[in-house]
Enzyme design. Structure first.
Site, PDB file in Angstrom:
ATOM      1  N   SER A  79       0.837  -1.202   0.000  1.00 50.54           N
ATOM      2  CA  SER A  79       0.000   0.000   0.000  1.00 50.54           C
ATOM      3  C   SER A  79       0.869   1.248   0.000  1.00 50.54           C
ATOM      4  O   SER A  79       2.094   1.174   0.147  1.00 50.54           O
ATOM      5  CB  SER A  79      -0.924   0.018   1.228  1.00 50.54           C
ATOM      6  OG  SER A  79      -0.160   0.093   2.419  1.00 50.54           O
ATOM      7  N   VAL A 106       9.486  -6.939   8.797  1.00 46.68           N
ATOM      8  CA  VAL A 106      10.836  -6.406   8.586  1.00 46.68           C
ATOM      9  C   VAL A 106      11.718  -6.516   9.823  1.00 46.68           C
ATOM     10  O   VAL A 106      12.948  -6.427   9.714  1.00 46.68           O
ATOM     11  CB  VAL A 106      10.806  -4.934   8.107  1.00 46.68           C
ATOM     12  CG1 VAL A 106      10.204  -4.839   6.715  1.00 46.68           C
ATOM     13  CG2 VAL A 106      10.067  -4.041   9.101  1.00 46.68           C
ATOM     14  N   CYS A 114       9.998   1.094   2.680  1.00 44.44           N
ATOM     15  CA  CYS A 114       8.832   1.944   2.937  1.00 44.44           C
ATOM     16  C   CYS A 114       8.035   1.512   4.163  1.00 44.44           C
ATOM     17  O   CYS A 114       7.127   2.230   4.589  1.00 44.44           O
ATOM     18  CB  CYS A 114       7.896   1.951   1.727  1.00 44.44           C
ATOM     19  SG  CYS A 114       8.569   2.737   0.253  1.00 44.44           S
ATOM     20  N   SER A 154      11.340  10.945   7.016  1.00 46.95           N
ATOM     21  CA  SER A 154      10.173  11.819   7.101  1.00 46.95           C
ATOM     22  C   SER A 154      10.651  13.217   7.457  1.00 46.95           C
ATOM     23  O   SER A 154      11.719  13.379   8.064  1.00 46.95           O
ATOM     24  CB  SER A 154       9.206  11.326   8.181  1.00 46.95           C
ATOM     25  OG  SER A 154       8.227  12.301   8.490  1.00 46.95           O
ATOM     26  N   TYR A 212       8.147   8.540  16.707  1.00 41.75           N
ATOM     27  CA  TYR A 212       8.227   8.558  15.246  1.00 41.75           C
ATOM     28  C   TYR A 212       9.430   9.378  14.779  1.00 41.75           C
ATOM     29  O   TYR A 212      10.195   8.946  13.907  1.00 41.75           O
ATOM     30  CB  TYR A 212       6.933   9.130  14.679  1.00 41.75           C
ATOM     31  CG  TYR A 212       6.816   9.052  13.183  1.00 41.75           C
ATOM     32  CD1 TYR A 212       6.636   7.833  12.539  1.00 41.75           C
ATOM     33  CD2 TYR A 212       6.874  10.202  12.403  1.00 41.75           C
ATOM     34  CE1 TYR A 212       6.520   7.758  11.164  1.00 41.75           C
ATOM     35  CE2 TYR A 212       6.755  10.145  11.024  1.00 41.75           C
ATOM     36  CZ  TYR A 212       6.579   8.919  10.412  1.00 41.75           C
ATOM     37  OH  TYR A 212       6.461   8.854   9.043  1.00 41.75           O
ATOM     38  N   LYS A 227      12.710   8.084  12.617  1.00 46.32           N
ATOM     39  CA  LYS A 227      13.046   8.640  11.303  1.00 46.32           C
ATOM     40  C   LYS A 227      14.360   9.412  11.346  1.00 46.32           C
ATOM     41  O   LYS A 227      15.125   9.422  10.369  1.00 46.32           O
ATOM     42  CB  LYS A 227      11.907   9.529  10.812  1.00 46.32           C
ATOM     43  CG  LYS A 227      10.601   8.763  10.555  1.00 46.32           C
ATOM     44  CD  LYS A 227      10.780   7.653   9.530  1.00 46.32           C
ATOM     45  CE  LYS A 227       9.471   6.989   9.167  1.00 46.32           C
ATOM     46  NZ  LYS A 227       9.622   5.954   8.113  1.00 46.32           N
ATOM     47  N   PHE A 242       1.801  13.222   2.531  1.00 48.06           N
ATOM     48  CA  PHE A 242       1.436  12.495   1.313  1.00 48.06           C
ATOM     49  C   PHE A 242       0.062  11.850   1.452  1.00 48.06           C
ATOM     50  O   PHE A 242      -0.373  11.499   2.546  1.00 48.06           O
ATOM     51  CB  PHE A 242       2.481  11.423   0.992  1.00 48.06           C
ATOM     52  CG  PHE A 242       3.584  11.922   0.110  1.00 48.06           C
ATOM     53  CD1 PHE A 242       3.651  11.562  -1.230  1.00 48.06           C
ATOM     54  CD2 PHE A 242       4.540  12.783   0.614  1.00 48.06           C
ATOM     55  CE1 PHE A 242       4.656  12.041  -2.049  1.00 48.06           C
ATOM     56  CE2 PHE A 242       5.556  13.267  -0.196  1.00 48.06           C
ATOM     57  CZ  PHE A 242       5.610  12.896  -1.534  1.00 48.06           C
TER      58      PHE A 242
END
EC number: 1.1.1.35
Length: 261
Positions: free
Chosen positions: A20, A65, A91, A155, A168, A172, A201
């Site tokens: 996705s 992952v 991703c 990000s 987060y 990143k 996005f």
């Protein structure tokens, strides 16, 4: 004489989070340009159906992952089906929204949530990098000496983390921080390493929000004043693959947004 740019046609790409969002858009573009793709995603992600839509040059590899065994199995599938791995695009990622300490609720950010975000986003990315580098190292170098390309996803939160984004942003920021040293590690064997830092996005994470919220977020982007299209991320992935002098760098893809607190 400058080295010729390398076409994606005929290359084999492993794409994490490929079922996705940015990962799927990348697979669609690369397969559309003549590459083969392995969608590496969780078993319940719907990746098998997406791979079938993309045809014979795409397969699904169910994997977490963070698991060494899962990623090794996925890479073995890629090699068994297509013969080698030329490109890896990372991703896969998750997010939680939690303040370090919420005074009103009397709650602290749980270590479990913080750890989980780092495990998937940072450790998962590194896990794929280290294992895929071993596969790429077995490739015959092209005329420019290149054996592979690894593209990670950070990000803008790595630079301007907002309230509630401690986990987060840390994950990143780690991806940003390891881009150059890993590029230096792998340079002697002809593997390039790049990172894209997307802004806002139109991925399922955002488009699932109320339309009013999406419109507000889009209005914060200076120009073009809209959410990014996952196809634009995929376009940059292709450009990185095809330009052999891009290495060890982080590229912001964000319409000039600088996130406010």
């Amino acid at each position: 004489m400058a080295a010729a740019c390398r076409s994606v046609k005929g290359l084999v790409a492993v794409i994490t989070g490929g079922a996705s969002g940015l990962g799927l858009a990348t697979a669609e573009r690369l397969v559309g340009q003549g590459a083969s793709a392995v969608l590496l995603d969780l078993p319940n992600s719907g990746g098998e159906a997406q791979a079938k839509k993309l045809g014979n040059n795409c397969v699904f590899a169910p994997a977490d992952v963070t698991s060494e065994k899962d990623v090794q199995t996925a890479l073995a599938l890629a090699k068994g089906k297509f013969g080698r791995v030329d490109v890896a695009v990372n991703c896969a990622g998750i997010a939680v929204a939690s303040k370090t300490y919420n005074l009103k609720k009397g709650q602290t950010h749980t270590l479990e949530d913080f750890q989980r975000v780092l495990d998937v986003n940072l450790m998962g990315t590194f896990n794929v990098i280290r294992l895929v580098a071993g596969e790429m190292g077995q490739n015959e170098p092209d005329q420019g000496g290149q054996r592979g390309v690894i593209i990670n996803t950070a990000s803008v939160a790595a630079f301007e983390g907002q309230v509630g984004q401690a986990a987060y942003s840390a994950s990143k920021g780690g991806i940003v921080g390891m881009t150059l040293p890993i590029a230096r590690d792998l340079a002697p064997i002809g593997i390039r390493v790049m990172t894209i830092a997307p802004g806002l996005f139109g991925t399922p994470l955002l488009t699932s929000l109320p339309e009013k919220v999406c419109n507000f977020l889009a209005s914060q982007v200076p120009f073009p004043s809209r959410l990014g299209d996952p196809a634009e991320y995929a376009h940059l992935v292709q450009a990185i693959i095809e330009n052999p002098f891009l290495n060890g760098e982080v590229i912001r893809l964000d319409g000039a947004i600088r996130m406010q607190p």
